[in-house]
Design an enzyme around this catalytic site. Structure first.
Site, PDB file in Angstrom:
ATOM      1  N   HIS A  58       0.874  -1.175   0.000  1.00 26.12           N
ATOM      2  CA  HIS A  58       0.000   0.000   0.000  1.00 26.12           C
ATOM      3  C   HIS A  58       0.915   1.231   0.000  1.00 26.12           C
ATOM      4  CE1 HIS A  58      -2.837   2.905   1.826  1.00 26.12           C
ATOM      5  NE2 HIS A  58      -3.804   2.085   1.482  1.00 26.12           N
ATOM      6  N   CYS A  74      -4.686   2.559  -3.653  1.00 23.01           N
ATOM      7  CA  CYS A  74      -3.433   3.035  -3.035  1.00 23.01           C
ATOM      8  C   CYS A  74      -2.312   2.030  -3.245  1.00 23.01           C
ATOM      9  CB  CYS A  74      -3.604   3.317  -1.542  1.00 23.01           C
ATOM     10  SG  CYS A  74      -4.766   4.610  -1.207  1.00 23.01           S
ATOM     11  N   ASP A  85       3.011  -4.671   7.922  1.00 23.19           N
ATOM     12  CA  ASP A  85       1.792  -3.875   7.785  1.00 23.19           C
ATOM     13  C   ASP A  85       0.617  -4.845   7.946  1.00 23.19           C
ATOM     14  OD1 ASP A  85      -0.477  -2.630   6.900  1.00 23.19           O
ATOM     15  OD2 ASP A  85       0.415  -1.767   5.100  1.00 23.19           O
TER      16      ASP A  85
END
Ligand code: PMP
Length: 405
Positions: A121, A362, A198
């Site tokens: 991302h 994104c 993440d």
């Protein structure tokens, strides 16, 4: 386990109508909906205990502080962190990554290298690029195969004696791929390289055990976990957090301030400058309760069923192209119908009451690697039903002939 209907009843928004049709909410990857218990908790803090945390001796301030610190302990249990001091509250995943990039990254030197993956991302790309404004850092990128899985076989060849950091997503927000994080961390640690994971798309769907993973940093957002907006978490290895300089300066994060010399508070407060979103943090506790009351395994099993059913039905539609077909994937389906533009598909679905996301999600470098500009993305949560999948498929069947013309 509660029935899905009982679960749905806790989400008033699911009763909404859009274009005079029952809403089918399939944009859970962007943000999940919020149960009444979480919103009640927000109201309760505002109406009963609102006072700034950590500063007051008065009862309300102590109660507000207790609520915040109790969520911190709950988060620590949720991800099996060794201690609550290693849980730092941020605004979200994005801020947590910026914190690590800015603070840990300040210790990098010219010529150092970091490794990212092509499926990251933007939140796990741009903060690292910002470091390149002041340091000569090179960013190496691990590619994917045709199923949308990381080319782990290539990782050893990207590691050199200058590799200082690896940052990788646990689950892709576009492809749904669940990455072999434990293996990546083990390999990195053989070279003394710390790893940031993440976890924005993993924490709502998978059991997270930061000790079992041996993660150095693990980050996620409450709003994707049936929780409030404005709250995120950074978990960090204690020794690393201790050596890192503060990210922002201000109140709450200091021990003593003078114009000559300021000393900083201990963990976790060193990284929590200013008034935190203590209302949201208190409510996040209830979102974790919501997940735990159902059980993350049950949530995952239900979503996997929906994923499998939806994928099978979608593949029957002429011209359907699904991006991300890893056997080990989360309930996210990115697709295009023939050469139709993702935006047109999304708009037509919206007219039929179905909320999906369209665009690059994104993840523009991933779109470039796939040779496309964007996709339509349907993503599932615990409150979605087989019947909703049927509505989605009926809608796709209705619009596909229009789009392919
Ligand atoms: N990483 C991933 C994988 C995500 O899916 C998202 C949210 N789409 C983020 C980071 C950023 O999360 P937030 O906007 O909550 O900071």
């Amino acid at each position: 386990m509660n029935s899905i209907q009982q679960i749905r009843d806790q989400f008033p928004i699911l009763q909404r109508r859009v274009y005079d049709r029952q809403l089918v909410y399939l944009d859970n990857t962007a943000t999940s909906q919020t149960p009444r218990s979480v919103v009640d908790a927000i109201e309760s803090v505002y109406f009963n205990t609102k006072a700034n945390v950590h500063r007051g001796v008065h009862t309300l301030s102590q109660e507000a502080t207790d609520l915040q610190e109790s969520t911190r302990r709950h988060v620590a249990r949720y991800i099996n962190a060794p201690s609550a001091e290693q849980i730092i509250f941020t605004r979200g995943t994005t801020e947590a990554i910026n914190l690590v990039a800015s603070s840990y990254g300040s210790m990098f030197e010219n010529g150092d290298e970091i490794i990212l993956t092509v499926m990251e991302h933007h939140a796990n790309i741009v903060p690292w690029q910002l470091l390149q404004r002041t340091k000569r850092l090179s960013i190496k990128v691990l590619p994917i195969n045709e199923r949308g899985e990381l080319r782990l076989d290539l990782l050893p060849s990207l590691i050199t004696e200058r590799t200082r950091f690896i940052a990788v997503t646990h689950v892709s927000n576009v492809l749904g791929t669940i990455n072999p994080i434990k293996e990546i961390i083990a390999l990195a640690h053989r070279h003394q390289i710390p790893v940031l994971v993440d976890g924005a798309q993993a924490s709502p769907h998978l059991t997270i055990d930061v000790q079992d993973l041996d993660a150095d940093f693990y980050v996620f957002s409450a709003h994707k976990m049936y929780g409030p907006t404005g709250v995120g978490v950074l978990y960090g290895r204690r020794s690393l957090l201790q050596m890192m300089p503060p990210y922002q300066g201000g109140g709450e994060m200091i021990e003593h301030v003078s114009f000559e010399r300021t000393t900083f508070a201990a963990l976790p407060f060193k990284f929590e400058a200013g008034t935190p979103d203590f209302v949201g943090i208190a409510a996040f506790d209830k979102a974790l309760d919501f997940i735990e009351n159902i059980g993350i395994e049950q949530i995952a099993a239900h979503e996997q069923q929906l994923l499998q059913y939806a994928t099978e039905r979608m593949m029957e539609i002429p011209g359907m192209r699904i991006f991300g077909i890893a056997p080990h994937k989360s309930a996210v389906i990115s697709f295009l119908i023939g050469n139709a533009h993702h935006y047109d598909t999304g708009m037509l679905l919206d007219k039929l009451g179905i909320a999906v996301r369209t665009g690059h999600h994104c993840a523009q470098p991933l779109m470039t690697a796939l040779g496309i500009e964007g996709t339509v993305r349907a993503s599932f949560a615990i409150y979605n039903t087989t019947q909703e999948v049927d509505q989605f498929i009926t809608a796709l069947n209705r619009i596909a002939p229009m789009l392919n013309n």
